[in-house]
Each structure stands twice: as structure tokens, then as C-alpha cells.
Design a protein around this motif. Structure first.
Motif, PDB file in Angstrom:
ATOM      1  N   GLU A   1       4.912   5.032   2.415  1.00 20.21           N
ATOM      2  CA  GLU A   1       5.186   6.302   3.098  1.00 20.21           C
ATOM      3  C   GLU A   1       5.899   6.049   4.418  1.00 20.21           C
ATOM      4  OE1 GLU A   1       1.569   8.438   3.696  1.00 20.21           O
ATOM      5  OE2 GLU A   1       1.160   8.496   1.545  1.00 20.21           O
TER       6      GLU A   1
ATOM      7  N   ARG B   1       0.700   0.910 -10.753  1.00 18.89           N
ATOM      8  CA  ARG B   1      -0.180   1.221  -9.618  1.00 18.89           C
ATOM      9  C   ARG B   1      -1.557   0.623  -9.892  1.00 18.89           C
ATOM     10  NH1 ARG B   1       1.135   7.238  -7.691  1.00 18.89           N
ATOM     11  NH2 ARG B   1       0.003   6.429  -5.884  1.00 18.89           N
TER      12      ARG B   1
ATOM     13  N   GLU C   1      -3.689   2.959  -5.197  1.00 14.33           N
ATOM     14  CA  GLU C   1      -3.394   2.693  -3.776  1.00 14.33           C
ATOM     15  C   GLU C   1      -2.432   1.517  -3.586  1.00 14.33           C
ATOM     16  OE1 GLU C   1      -3.888   4.368  -0.887  1.00 14.33           O
ATOM     17  OE2 GLU C   1      -4.399   5.854  -2.412  1.00 14.33           O
ATOM     18  N   ARG C   2      -2.425   0.598  -4.557  1.00 13.80           N
ATOM     19  CA  ARG C   2      -1.548  -0.573  -4.448  1.00 13.80           C
ATOM     20  C   ARG C   2      -0.349  -0.430  -5.381  1.00 13.80           C
ATOM     21  NH1 ARG C   2      -1.596  -4.507  -0.517  1.00 13.80           N
ATOM     22  NH2 ARG C   2      -3.604  -4.292   0.538  1.00 13.80           N
TER      23      ARG C   2
ATOM     24  N   ASN D   1      -5.619  -0.546  -8.114  1.00 13.69           N
ATOM     25  CA  ASN D   1      -6.645  -0.110  -7.171  1.00 13.69           C
ATOM     26  C   ASN D   1      -6.719   1.401  -7.030  1.00 13.69           C
ATOM     27  OD1 ASN D   1      -7.086  -2.750  -6.781  1.00 13.69           O
ATOM     28  ND2 ASN D   1      -6.663  -2.778  -4.565  1.00 13.69           N
TER      29      ASN D   1
ATOM     30  N   GLU E   1       4.318  10.688  -3.374  1.00 15.81           N
ATOM     31  CA  GLU E   1       3.783  10.756  -4.739  1.00 15.81           C
ATOM     32  C   GLU E   1       4.886  11.125  -5.731  1.00 15.81           C
ATOM     33  OE1 GLU E   1       1.117   9.964  -6.272  1.00 15.81           O
ATOM     34  OE2 GLU E   1       0.155   9.213  -4.440  1.00 15.81           O
TER      35      GLU E   1
ATOM     36  N   THR F   1       0.839  -1.198   0.000  1.00 21.81           N
ATOM     37  CA  THR F   1       0.000   0.000   0.000  1.00 21.81           C
ATOM     38  C   THR F   1       0.873   1.247   0.000  1.00 21.81           C
ATOM     39  OG1 THR F   1      -0.030   0.115   2.404  1.00 21.81           O
ATOM     40  CG2 THR F   1      -1.755  -1.191   1.345  1.00 21.81           C
ATOM     41  N   VAL F   2       0.286   2.343  -0.479  1.00 23.19           N
ATOM     42  CA  VAL F   2       1.011   3.608  -0.473  1.00 23.19           C
ATOM     43  C   VAL F   2       1.348   4.006   0.954  1.00 23.19           C
ATOM     44  CG1 VAL F   2       0.923   6.053  -1.091  1.00 23.19           C
ATOM     45  CG2 VAL F   2      -0.038   4.338  -2.628  1.00 23.19           C
ATOM     46  N   GLY F   3       0.433   3.691   1.891  1.00 27.73           N
ATOM     47  CA  GLY F   3       0.659   4.021   3.298  1.00 27.73           C
ATOM     48  C   GLY F   3       1.906   3.341   3.830  1.00 27.73           C
TER      49      GLY F   3
ATOM     50  N   ARG G   1       2.553  12.403   2.144  1.00 27.15           N
ATOM     51  CA  ARG G   1       1.887  11.971   0.918  1.00 27.15           C
ATOM     52  C   ARG G   1       2.526  12.605  -0.331  1.00 27.15           C
ATOM     53  NH1 ARG G   1      -2.186   8.040   0.075  1.00 27.15           N
ATOM     54  NH2 ARG G   1      -2.301   8.083  -2.187  1.00 27.15           N
TER      55      ARG G   1
END
Lengths: 444, 313
Positions: free
Chosen positions: A330, A355, A360-361, A357, A341, A325-327, A337
């Protein structure tokens, strides 16, 4: 031959004479300048240009006296002047050498002493009356050159050109590696002396064109420009000659629109302008080329670092097929964020990342996977090498590996792997990936 | 020179004293700063600066219109520092070695200065000749100032100020200059940043060069910078002694040079340099530390010392 040449030359206009003089200047100072710059003897050239000056003044006096006595026709006999200049130049070079052998003064101080005392001697000779034409030598006279001066320039330039062509190999070997020249059986002392004599001739030619002080500009600047443009010596010589001629012709034409007096300085400044252009835009050694090369390097290293962190997240989560996940990304990169990005865009742009979803993935492409696995492998192999072979502590190896991971080539890696016995894990127990193996998770 | 020829009478003592003092003060400042250039193997950077200050001087002169204004010092200082920056820029940012970088920088700046003079030639009383020859002889053409009942031309006062203040600055910074010249890492550990010391020395060089420029001309400035230090280095081992002897060299070569110039009718700057060169030759032959004669003598004595040993065998 002098007579024929002189008769032929005297019919030409001032501009044509200046253009022919430019050719002579290019041949003499451009050619020897390459040796001067490569031998790191620029300041020796500067010394010589000042040391020759009293010889030139004495030459004016001598040839004036000879003319009055009826030995020579012209009061400004080129041969006499060149001879006196050579005597002074060789004498100056010898004093520098003798001072070096008999005192503890360093080369720079010796050059400074000889340069200034010889030049003062030349100025002092003016006490006996200032010979006509000596102004031309002090300030250069490219714009007002006459047939006699031109004969002197052409003669000296021809000697320099022929000598450099005939002795190009011994001269080159002596310049680059004196010890090797000794081993080859070259007469090094004689070659060095010959070089001084040739350099003195080049100095006399350049002095006629741009004046005593700016002789250095003609010897050094075009050759340094050529040095920025190419790595090959023969090509450097050609470039140096061309740049000298270009600066000389350009300077002469430009200064014609300002004043006669300005020719020397304008020629020198034209040479500087060419140098500045090469300094910025030279293909390999220019500022711009180096900037782009460094930038490409920096971008690659940053890309590899980001990929390595994504790999680490993947590894921690057991290589999930749906990616990270992007989270998580990070958190691993310690970014907000916006920063995340930016880095993800960079990877996407390089085709290393896909990338899913709605973005997000994060899934690595095949290329991205290969790069990530390669840098992680490099890192872990190097850590292993440091602990096993160089006997570092396991907790001291990470920082070094952070740097080396970007520098190791395939060949070095293969030898490293063989040396370490094709290890499977690093000193911290993490598995060492194989970039050639297919991705563990699928990208489909 | 022409001025002297025109007077063509017995030179008044006053004139002799003026020329001598002007040369001495100039040479004094140069000798103290120049000794450090010799010690730091930077003689030719001094040469480069002495040529590079020209555009600064000319620009300042074109703006203020006189040759004895402090603006000339500022202009010269700025272009001197510019020269060192250019040298570093070329040297560190490309494959060009330092010697070539020095050559490129100073010839470019000098050419720029001569070009500026050429553009204004005839319109101002600054001509190429005074760049090459200096103009001590023109001292008598300047307005006079009175001091303690004695009369001096005004430039002499500024020569004195420059020479004495340069000497004082060297004395004040003596320790810093000493340590950073002979042991750069120790100097760095004391907090004397090498780059700053270097820049200060270059600034100081530009400062003394300006008056030397007016006295002996651009090309011979290097002589005033290098000859005293080089001569003293052949005669002494300790830096205070070297500096003192450099000052003595400045005095002797100025007095001898002015005498030589006036008696032979040659250019004063050249004569001062020739006198200095003569002193250098004397030191080279007879210098108590590094002279040729001393070396020969010591070698012979060493030889004699060995002889009895070989006779015993």
C-alpha cells in the motif's frame, strides 16, 4: 445482342428487373468505388456524378431527335445517352485538370466549380423542355426501372467489369503509387483517363438507380465498409460489390412498402446501415475490436506497473522468502486498503500472485516473477541506454523509461543488452534482473 | 417554373427586381462565408453541409408548417453541425479517410431528408423538385409586406436579413477568421481555438445555406458558396479585396442570372450559377492576378527580358 437482351428483359416483372439492376449496380459502382476510396478521390466521384448530368440530359434530347429523324428506334437509346454522358464526364475531369495546371485554385475549389456549373448547365437544358425519363435520372428509379434503362445499366456495368478485370494490375499500381507505375513503364496518363471513363460509366449506372446526388453514396459507402472489413484489395473489391448489391436489393424491397419514390434514399440508407455495422463490429478495424484491443493493452500495462512496484519492495527488503506485507505494498503504490485489494485481486486473477498468512503476505508466482523481472529489466536497460548512448542526464531518464518499458520486445532487448555490453547495473546503481533466472526467493 | 410559364406575359419590372434582390442577398451571404471555405480548402465540406441541412429543414418544416420560419434555420444549423460531427467521428475513429467520411455523412443525411419528404409527399407543399431546383419563382405566391411605400414578398425580407447578417458576422469576426485560416498556430496562440472557429464557420455556413437552399436548390448551393470566392481569388491577392470582389460577383451573377432566366425561360437558380460560371471563366482567362492571359503575357515579358543577355554572349 441488345435486341435479344431487350426482348428477354421486357417480359420480366418490375421486381425482377430491379434485382438484375442491383447486380449491375454492384458490379459497376461497387467495383470502382474501391479504387475511388483508396485513391482518396471520393469527391472527384461526386464531381463526376454532377458533371455527367448535362450529358445525360443532352443524350435524352439527342436520342429523341435521332428517333424522330428515323436513325434509331427508341427515343431513349442507351448508346447515345451513354456516349453523351461520357463526353460530359471526361470534359468535366479535363476542366478540373486544366484549371489545376493554369491557376492557383486548390483541388476542392476546382471540383466545386466544375460540379456546380456543369450541373446548372444540365438544369438549364430543361428550358428546352424536360425530356421524358430525366426525372428518373434526377431521383433514381430503382423501383420503376424499365427494360431500356436496364439495358443501359447492364451494358455499362459489363464494360466496367471486363475492363477492371483485364486491367486490374495496372489500375491498382496507378492507384497506389503513380511514380512506381511510371517506372514500370505503364502509360499513366492513359490509365488515368481510362479510369475517368470507367468511373463515368459507373456513375451513369448508379444515377439510374439512386439519382444524381446519391451516386456518391453508392460509390463511397460500400467501398468504405469493405475497407473496414479487410486489408486485402481483391477481397475488398468482392466485399464492396456484395455490400452494394445487398444495400440495393434491401433498399428496393424495403422501399416497396413505403413508396416508389423512396427507393434511392432507402438504398443509400441501407448502405449507411451496413457501414455503421462494420464501423462498430468489423473484425480488426471496428470500434468494438479496437476497444477490446486497447483494453487488453491497458490492463497489461497496469499489471506490469503493479508487479514492478512489488519487485521494488522485494528488492529493498532483500528478497525475503516470506514475501512483502500488504502494508508495504500500500505504501509503495500510495493506495488505501480498498485500492490495494483491487490491484491484488487483478494480479491473483492473472495468476501472478500468491497470498499467504491469511492474505497478509504477498509472494510472486513464477509467472509473476518473470513478468516483474522483465519489466524492471526493460526499465533499467532503457535508462542505461539513454544515459550512455543518447547522453541524457541520469535524472531525466525515468519518465521516458516508464513508457518504453512496456513496449520493448525480446529482440529489441537482446540488441540493447549487446549494445550496452551486457551491463549488470543501471545508471542509479540498481542491479538489472534476469527474468530467465529462477526467483531469488522461493514460492514453496 | 410552371408559375412563370402560366403568366407568360411581359415580366413586370417588379418581379425582376424581386428575383434579383432575392438571389443577390442569398449570394451575398454565401459569397462572404464561402470565400473562407475556399481559402481553408474546405469547399467540399461546404458542399456536404449544403446537402446535410436537408433533414433539419424538413423536420422543422413538418413541425411548424411554413418555409419562412426561424425554426428552419435552427433545424438546418443543427443538422449542419451534426454532419461535421459525423465526419469527424468517422474520420478520427476509423481508418476511413476524410474525403470518404464527407461522402458517407452527407449522402446519408441527404437521403434521410429526401426520404422524409417522400414519406410526406403530397401531404405538404414541400416537394423533391424544390430541393433540386430551388424556388425563387414562387416568391410571388407569398404574402406581401409594405416598407417605405414599397411592396415585398415576405421571404425576400428573410433572405435580406440572412444575407446582411452573415456579412456583418463575417466583418465582425474578420480578424479571427483571417488569422485562423492562414496561420492556425498563431491563431491558437491568440486563444482562437481552431475547433471553435471551425464550428462557428460551419454554423455560419449552415445559416446561409438554408436561404440559398430555398433560392437555388440543394445541389447548386455549392456554386453560390464557391464560385464568388474562387473567381475573386483569381483577381486579387489581398483578402479584403477578395471578399469585396466576391460580393461584386454575387451581385453581377444574380442580376445577370435573373435576366438570363427570364429571357431564356430557364430555371433561375441554374441561370444564376451559369452567369457566375461565366464570370469565373472571364476571371480564369483575364484575371489580373492569376488569369491565363496575364500569365502568358508575364512569361513572354520575362522571356524578352532574358533575350538581350543571351545576345551579349
Amino acid at each position: 445482342m441488345n435486341m435479344i437482351l431487350g426482348a428477354g428483359l421486357s417480359g420480366l416483372s418490375g421486381l425482377t428487373l430491379a434485382l438484375i439492376a442491383s447486380l449491375a449496380l454492384g458490379l459497376a459502382s461497387g467495383l470502382l468505388g474501391t479504387f475511388v476510396v483508396l485513391r482518396r478521390e471520393s469527391l472527384f466521384g461526386d464531381m463526376l456524378s454532377h458533371a455527367v448530368f448535362p450529358g445525360v440530359v443532352a443524350g435524352f434530347f439527342l436520342s429523341g431527335w435521332l428517333a424522330r429523324e428515323g436513325w434509331v428506334e427508341n427515343a431513349k437509346n442507351p448508346l447515345v445517352i451513354l456516349f453523351c454522358a461520357l463526353v460530359a464526364g471526361v470534359l468535366g475531369a479535363m476542366v478540373v485538370t486544366v484549371l489545376g495546371n493554369s491557376t492557383r485554385l486548390k483541388q476542392d475549389a476546382r471540383l466545386g466549380v466544375v460540379l456546380s456549373v456543369f450541373f446548372a448547365g444540365g438544369i438549364a437544358l430543361f428550358g428546352f423542355g424536360e425530356p421524358a425519363g430525366v426525372q428518373g435520372v434526377l431521383y433514381g428509379q430503382m423501383a420503376a426501372i424499365d427494360a431500356t434503362d436496364l439495358r443501359l445499366m447492364l451494358g455499362a456495368a459489363a464494360i466496367v467489369g471486363v475492363a477492371v478485370f483485364l486491367f486490374r494490375r495496372p489500375l491498382l499500381v496507378v492507384s497506389f503509387d503513380e511514380g512506381y507505375a511510371h517506372n514500370l513503364g505503364y502509360p499513366v496518363t492513359w490509365l488515368t483517363l481510362m479510369f475517368s471513363v470507367l468511373l463515368t460509366m459507373a456513375v451513369v449506372v448508379a444515377m439510374q438507380a439512386v439519382g444524381v446526388v446519391l451516386v456518391s453514396a453508392m460509390l463511397i459507402t460500400p467501398a468504405a465498409t469493405a475497407h473496414l472489413m479487410t486489408d486485402r484489395f481483391p477481397r475488398m473489391m468482392v466485399f464492396s460489390v456484395l455490400f452494394t448489391i445487398l444495400a440495393s436489393v434491401g433498399g428496393t424491397l424495403l422501399s416497396g412498402s413505403i413508396s416508389d419514390f423512396a427507393a434511392g434514399p432507402v438504398i443509400a440508407l441501407c448502405a449507411t446501415a451496413l457501414f455503421v455495422v462494420a464501423y462498430v463490429f468489423a473484425p480488426r478495424h471496428g470500434l468494438a475490436a479496437r476497444f477490446w484491443r486497447d483494453r487488453g493493452q491497458r490492463q497489461r500495462i497496469q499489471r506490469e506497473n503493479v508487479l514492478k512496484d512489488i519487485y521494488r519492495v522485494l528488492e529493498r527488503e532483500g528478497f525475503p522468502a516470506e514475501g512483502v506485507t500488504v502494508g508495504a505494498f500500500e505504501a509503495e503504490r500510495r493506495l488505501d486498503r480498498e485500492g490495494a485489494e483491487r490491484e491484488l485481486k487483478m494480479l491473483e486473477h492473472a495468476g501472478a500472485l500468491i497470498r499467504r498468512n491469511g492474505g497478509e503476505r504477498l509472494v510472486l508466482s513464477e509467472e509473476g516473477w518473470r513478468q516483474a523481472a522483465r519489466v524492471v529489466r526493460n526499465h533499467r536497460l532503457w535508462e542505461l541506454y539513454l544515459t550512455n548512448e543518447a547522453e541524457y542526464q541520469a535524472d531525466h531518464v525515468h519518465d521516458d523509461a516508464e513508457i518504453v518499458e512496456h513496449l520493448l520486445g525480446e529482440e529489441a532487448i537482446q540488441r540493447l543488452e549487446a549494445e550496452l555490453g551486457f551491463p549488470k547495473t543501471d545508471p542509479h546503481g540498481s542491479p538489472i534482473p534476469q527474468p530467465s533466472a529462477p526467483p531469488i526467493h522461493t514460492t514453496s | 417554373m410552371d408559375l412563370l410559364a402560366a403568366t407568360d406575359i411581359i415580366i413586370p419590372t417588379k418581379l425582376l427586381v424581386w428575383f434579383g434582390l432575392a438571389c443577390f442577398f442569398t449570394a451575398l451571404g454565401c459569397s462572404q462565408v464561402g470565400t473562407f471555405l475556399v481559402m481553408r480548402k474546405m469547399s467540399l465540406v461546404g458542399d456536404a453541409i449544403s446537402h446535410s441541412v436537408l433533414p433539419g429543414i424538413v423536420l422543422a418544416f413538418l413541425v411548424v408548417g411554413t418555409l419562412d420560419s426561424p425554426w428552419l434555420l435552427i433545424g438546418a444549423g443543427l443538422s449542419g453541425v451534426l454532419a461535421t460531427l459525423l465526419i469527424e467521428l468517422i474520420h478520427y475513429r476509423s481508418r476511413i479517410k476524410q474525403d470518404a467520411a464527407i461522402g458517407i455523412s452527407f449522402t446519408s443525411l441527404f437521403a434521410l431528408g429526401v426520404l422524409l419528404i417522400g414519406l410526406k409527399a403530397g401531404k405538404v407543399d414541400l416537394d423533391p423538385d424544390c430541393v433540386i431546383f430551388g424556388q425563387v419563382e414562387y416568391l410571388q405566391g407569398y404574402p406581401r409586406v409594405e416598407w417605405w411605400g414599397l411592396e415585398f414578398p415576405r421571404p425576400l425580407v428573410s433572405f435580406a436579413v440572412v444575407g446582411v447578417s452573415a456579412t456583418v458576422v463575417v466583418a465582425v469576426l474578420y480578424r479571427i477568421l483571417l488569422v485562423s485560416s492562414f496561420d492556425p498556430s498563431l491563431a491558437a496562440s491568440y486563444g482562437y481555438f481552431p475547433a471553435v472557429v471551425q464550428l462557428v464557420l460551419m454554423g455560419l455556413t449552415s445559416f446561409v445555406v438554408v436561404s440559398a437552399f430555398q433560392a437555388v436548390g440543394a445541389i447548386l448551393v455549392i456554386a453560390l458558396l464557391i464560385l464568388p470566392g474562387a473567381t475573386a481569388y483569381l483577381c486579387a491577392n489581398r483578402l479584403p479585396m477578395i471578399l469585396l470582389l466576391a460580393g461584386v460577383h454575387a451581385l453581377l451573377s444574380s442580376v445577370g442570372g435573373v435576366w438570363l432566366a427570364l429571357s431564356l425561360g430557364i430555371n433561375t437558380g441554374a441561370a444564376v450559377v451559369l452567369a457566375g460560371g461565366g464570370l469565373f471563366t472571364l476571371a480564369w482567362l483575364f484575371g489580373p492576378v492569376d488569369g491565363v492571359v496575364v500569365r502568358l503575357w508575364m512569361r513572354r515579358r520575362a522571356g524578352e527580358g532574358r533575350e538581350p543577355v543571351s545576345a551579349c554572349e
